[in-house]
Scaffold this motif. Structure first.
Motif, mmCIF file in Angstrom:
data_model
loop_
_atom_site.group_PDB
_atom_site.id
_atom_site.type_symbol
_atom_site.label_atom_id
_atom_site.label_comp_id
_atom_site.label_asym_id
_atom_site.label_seq_id
_atom_site.Cartn_x
_atom_site.Cartn_y
_atom_site.Cartn_z
ATOM 1 N N ALA A 22 0.837 -1.207 0.000
ATOM 2 C CA ALA A 22 0.000 0.000 0.000
ATOM 3 C C ALA A 22 0.870 1.253 0.000
ATOM 4 O O ALA A 22 0.555 2.244 -0.681
ATOM 5 C CB ALA A 22 -0.937 -0.001 1.206
ATOM 6 N N ALA A 26 0.913 4.124 -2.911
ATOM 7 C CA ALA A 26 0.674 5.532 -2.571
ATOM 8 C C ALA A 26 1.797 6.421 -3.094
ATOM 9 O O ALA A 26 1.546 7.508 -3.621
ATOM 10 C CB ALA A 26 0.521 5.693 -1.056
ATOM 11 N N ALA A 29 1.660 6.755 -6.815
ATOM 12 C CA ALA A 29 0.554 7.631 -7.213
ATOM 13 C C ALA A 29 0.959 9.108 -7.202
ATOM 14 O O ALA A 29 0.343 9.917 -7.893
ATOM 15 C CB ALA A 29 -0.654 7.400 -6.299
ATOM 16 N N GLU A 63 2.099 12.461 2.040
ATOM 17 C CA GLU A 63 1.308 11.395 1.414
ATOM 18 C C GLU A 63 0.927 10.321 2.429
ATOM 19 O O GLU A 63 -0.190 9.802 2.393
ATOM 20 C CB GLU A 63 2.065 10.781 0.233
ATOM 21 N N LYS A 66 -1.929 11.778 4.409
ATOM 22 C CA LYS A 66 -3.143 11.862 3.587
ATOM 23 C C LYS A 66 -3.750 10.478 3.347
ATOM 24 O O LYS A 66 -4.958 10.286 3.462
ATOM 25 C CB LYS A 66 -2.798 12.518 2.248
ATOM 26 N N THR A 67 -2.918 9.498 3.032
ATOM 27 C CA THR A 67 -3.405 8.168 2.661
ATOM 28 C C THR A 67 -3.705 7.278 3.859
ATOM 29 O O THR A 67 -4.701 6.560 3.869
ATOM 30 C CB THR A 67 -2.370 7.461 1.748
#
Length: 181
Positions: A22, A26, A29, A63, A66-67
């Motif tokens: 994951a 992320a 991305a 990030e 945020k994720t």
């Protein structure tokens, strides 16, 4: 440019759990490339056109928050920094040193030579520590789990962000850097 990001405090004792797949997704991305993780404790290589270690670390930290919703300190180091670890580790010069007792605390900023006094290392004998720029070489006598000379203590005493890796991990990370990911 290739960077190594050391994430502090993920996947430790059930806190700040992040699966490496994951994390990789992320970071890809947000346009990092060649994202490669090593073990579950938060060692991740990324490639980007960004040259600033601070910029890369800030982007990764944002990030992750945020994720995953975790506030995770990130220290980004270059291949040269890792190579200096090998050249400058004073404990490797000792005869019959047990590499399992060696650790490196990577620090968020350059430390002054007086920082060793602020750490009050003598109170941790027989553990030993030596400051070298933005890292602290540590040799634990009994083990990392049985000392008060840990990341929290270092951060509090020196007012820095720190993350500690054992010598085997440091060795493997340098090998990975050299493998031209």
């Amino acid at each position: 440019m290739k960077h190594l990001a050391l994430l502090r405090g993920i996947n430790v004792s059930g806190h700040n759990m992040i699966k490496m797949e994951a994390l990789k997704a992320a970071l890809e991305a947000i346009e990092f490339t060649n994202v490669i993780t090593y073990i579950q404790s938060g060692n991740v290589f990324v490639e980007t056109e960004e040259e600033s270690s601070f910029g890369v670390g800030f982007k990764i930290k944002q990030e992750i928050f945020k994720t995953f919703g975790h506030e995770v300190p990130v220290i980004v180091i270059g291949k040269n920094d890792l190579e200096l670890c090998f050249k400058n580790n004073p404990f490797l010069k000792q005869k019959d040193v047990d590499a399992k007792k060696l650790y490196v605390a990577f620090i968020s900023k350059e430390l002054s030579s007086s920082a060793i006094n602020e750490l009050k290392i003598s109170q941790f004998k027989p553990d030993e520590a030596v400051i070298d720029g933005n890292r602290i070489f540590i040799k634990y006598d009994i083990g990392a789990g049985k000392t008060r000379l840990d990341q929290k203590y270092i951060e509090k005493k020196l007012n820095v962000t720190a993350t500690i890796r054992n010598w085997n991990t440091v060795t493997k990370l340098l090998e990975m850097y050299e493998e031209e990911l």
